[in-house]
Design an enzyme around this catalytic site. Structure first.
Site, PDB file in Angstrom:
ATOM      1  N   GLY A  55      -9.112  69.107 121.558  1.00  0.00           N
ATOM      2  CA  GLY A  55     -10.365  68.470 122.087  1.00  0.00           C
ATOM      3  C   GLY A  55     -11.442  69.266 121.272  1.00  0.00           C
ATOM      4  N   CYS A  82      -3.843  73.535 121.326  1.00  0.00           N
ATOM      5  CA  CYS A  82      -5.542  73.629 120.759  1.00  0.00           C
ATOM      6  C   CYS A  82      -6.207  74.204 121.956  1.00  0.00           C
ATOM      7  CB  CYS A  82      -5.544  72.526 119.916  1.00  0.00           C
ATOM      8  SG  CYS A  82      -7.067  73.130 118.740  1.00  0.00           S
ATOM      9  N   TYR A  83      -7.216  73.180 121.950  1.00  0.00           N
ATOM     10  CA  TYR A  83      -8.214  72.939 123.364  1.00  0.00           C
ATOM     11  C   TYR A  83      -7.497  73.393 124.378  1.00  0.00           C
ATOM     12  CZ  TYR A  83     -11.750  72.174 126.377  1.00  0.00           C
ATOM     13  OH  TYR A  83     -12.824  72.213 127.543  1.00  0.00           O
ATOM     14  N   HIS A 170      -1.105  72.573 116.066  1.00  0.00           N
ATOM     15  CA  HIS A 170      -0.811  71.223 116.593  1.00  0.00           C
ATOM     16  C   HIS A 170       0.636  70.673 116.131  1.00  0.00           C
ATOM     17  CE1 HIS A 170      -4.722  69.790 117.420  1.00  0.00           C
ATOM     18  NE2 HIS A 170      -5.172  70.818 116.748  1.00  0.00           N
ATOM     19  N   GLU A 172       2.160  68.368 117.147  1.00  0.00           N
ATOM     20  CA  GLU A 172       2.448  66.742 116.901  1.00  0.00           C
ATOM     21  C   GLU A 172       2.055  66.190 115.156  1.00  0.00           C
ATOM     22  OE1 GLU A 172       0.127  68.196 118.241  1.00  0.00           O
ATOM     23  OE2 GLU A 172      -1.979  67.285 118.463  1.00  0.00           O
ATOM     24  N   ASP A 228       2.024  41.120 118.675  1.00  0.00           N
ATOM     25  CA  ASP A 228       1.789  41.434 120.231  1.00  0.00           C
ATOM     26  C   ASP A 228       1.990  40.106 121.279  1.00  0.00           C
ATOM     27  OD1 ASP A 228       1.081  43.979 119.101  1.00  0.00           O
ATOM     28  OD2 ASP A 228      -0.770  43.702 119.768  1.00  0.00           O
ATOM     29  N   LYS A 368       2.055  50.189 119.443  1.00  0.00           N
ATOM     30  CA  LYS A 368       2.066  49.178 118.525  1.00  0.00           C
ATOM     31  C   LYS A 368       3.488  49.511 117.860  1.00  0.00           C
ATOM     32  CE  LYS A 368       0.546  45.699 116.157  1.00  0.00           C
ATOM     33  NZ  LYS A 368      -0.132  44.711 116.683  1.00  0.00           N
TER      34      LYS A 368
END
Ligand code: XMP
Length: 512
Positions: A55, A82-83, A170, A172, A228, A368
């Protein structure tokens, strides 16, 4: 069957959703929750683990988002990123300081030996992705430092007894080369996840649930031909067959042959009860002479709803309305990033006009790319599953002059050529969105021995991860050149082609 759950607590980081996706890619089911979710609520969910995201704030800012300290005492493994890492340090009694020198981008990480389960198999000296000014300067009691970088002596720390883990980098982000391995270690070795969450199982389970929920009632769906709504409709169709009626309002502003393709797939491939409303004339009549884009949108949106209402009344009372809402539309972060939510949803007003009891949103929990995987599992053709986003008002916002049948036909041809050449160059999957625009610029040209004074087509191709920001694609010159010469030669009324090289911001993706 209940799946193991990982909860991602969102502290407003730009990669929060990415963390959830990475976890799901490791076949563990994962949901993003606001950081304000009380510990009791979390406990009731029986998560196998909790991940605290990054964040933009500093933990010492009184306004910064903080979770309840009791979260660390639930006995559930926690990984702070991180944060999130700094917050664990702060809540557990350590110290966080502003670093003399922040770290942004690729940084080499040193891993302490012997590595515990989180860093198992992660060699020291590999690249990780950092983005921080603050860093942990003193570990809380019970924690040991497990990794460091040149500018960040506590790049990772852990208290295995309390199952608390913190990493400043990070995992990710793709640039952290061992990121997936580290997340996999957290999920499997620390949280005990077996990794059995798979799309096939999810699709089958959702179909069974839909069958039970819907019973013998009627269901209606507004089909746009987009990914979708098509995947949602097919899923419901698999559950209840002919009890579902799909209504496809053809406003005449689709891409070349698109209306027929949608009809073909629904009728032939899936044998759905499918109503195609050819409302082109009605839309065109109301759009005649209109140039203002917002007015075009309003007319198209309102007419769509009116036509749909008219058709749905023929069916009478229905039990459910299907909507293709997907997970990014429903995630509530609680950190005030609601500005991300698009205002474009042109079927948003449908619930008011259709007589139904309840909405069903079978894709509500999917990202998605997962919707696409579900579509493939359901047997939907890859061309449709990989279709790029297309605005509800369609070509209506890509014709900068008043809309006429001739202008629609011209743009459909130019756009089809562009798409054909992108496909021929094998670039389809590398570009997020690409299309042609019929501008309102006329210019002088020469064709054979004749002077022309014709229209200009603009081409746009962008890459983006969230459609909030975008980069133009540096298309190869040979592709651009072929598209340009084909459009000018094959589409009467066009004598000039330009390529849009504007990023968003300051441009938008669409021209209108
Ligand atoms: P902009 O032009 O705002 O577009 O950068 C961002 C994304 O939204 C799509 N878009 C729309 N989609 N109705 C829609 O359903 C609309 O009115 C609309 N306007 C833009 C655009 O194609 C891009 O993917």
């Amino acid at each position: 069957m209940e799946h193991q759950l990982i909860v991602v607590l969102d502290f407003g980081g730009q990669y929060s959703h990415l963390i959830a996706r990475r976890v799901r890619d490791l076949n563990v089911y994962c949901e993003v929750k606001p950081y304000t979710t009380p510990p009791e609520t979390l406990r009731a969910l029986h998560p196998a683990g909790i991940i605290l995201t990054g964040g933009p704030n500093s933990v010492y800012d009184p306004q910064s988002p903080k979770c309840d300290k009791a979260l660390l005492a639930l006995g559930v493994p926690v990984l702070g990123i991180c944060y999130g890492a700094q917050l664990i340090a702060f809540l557990a009694g350590g110290t966080v300081s502003s670093a003399a020198k922040g770290e942004y981008g690729r940084v080499t990480l040193g891993v302490q030996a012997p590595a515990g389960p989180l860093f198992a198999g992660v060699a020291s000296g590999q690249t990780c992705w950092m983005s921080h000014t603050d860093c942990i300067s003193q570990t809380p009691q019970g924690f040991a430092v497990t990794a460091q970088t040149d500018n960040c002596p506590i790049a990772a720390m852990e208290d295995p007894r309390r199952k608390l883990y913190a990493v400043q980098f990070h995992p990710e982000v793709q640039h952290t080369v061992f990121g997936n391995a580290l997340l996999g270690n957290f999920l499997q070795s620390i949280c005990g996840c077996v990794g059995d969450w798979q799309m096939r199982g999810y699709v089958e389970q959702t179909i069974a649930q839909l069958k039970e929920k819907i019973g013998g009632r009627k269901v209606i769906c507004a089909l746009s031909g987009g990914v979708d709504s098509t995947v949602a409709a097919v899923m419901v169709h698999k559950a209840i067959g002919k009890q579902l009626t799909c209504i496809f309002v053809d406003h005449g502003l689709l891409r070349k042959n698109e209306g027929d393709q949608v009809e073909e797939i629904c009728r032939k491939t899936f044998d759905m009860t499918f109503v195609r409303v050819n409302a082109q004339k009605e839309f065109l009549g109301l759009l005649a002479g209109v140039t203002d884009p917002e007015q075009k949108r309003k007319i198209i949106g309102e007419t769509f709803i009116r036509v749909f209402e008219r058709e749905s009344q023929k069916i009478g009372k229905v039990g459910f309305l299907v909507q293709g809402t997907i997970y990014p539309d429903v995630i509530e972060s609680g950190v005030g990033n609601s500005a991300m939510i698009k205002s474009h949803h042109n079927v948003g007003a449908l619930p008011d006009v259709v007589d139904f009891d309840e909405i069903i949103e079978p894709l509500r929990m999917l990202f998605k790319d997962e919707v696409r995987r579900a579509g493939l599992e359901l047997g939907i053709a890859p061309e449709l599953v990989w279709r790029q986003p297309f605005p509800g008002p369609g070509l209506g916002v890509r014709i900068l002059e008043p809309i006429t049948p001739e202008r629609i036909a011209l743009l459909q041809e130019a756009d089809a050529i562009f798409r054909e050449e992108i496909a021929a160059a094998g670039l389809e999957r590398e570009i997020s969105q690409y299309f042609a625009v019929l501008t309102n610029c006329r210019s002088v040209g020469v064709m054979g021995d004749f002077r022309t004074y014709d229209a200009t087509i603009a081409l746009r191709a962008v890459t983006t991860s969230d459609f909030m920001t975008a980069e133009f694609v540096p298309l190869p010159y040979d592709v651009l050149s072929k598209v340009s010469s084909r459009i000018v030669n094959e589409v009467p009324g066009v004598n000039r082609v330009v390529y849009d090289i504007t990023a968003k911001p300051p441009g938008t993706i669409e021209w209108e």
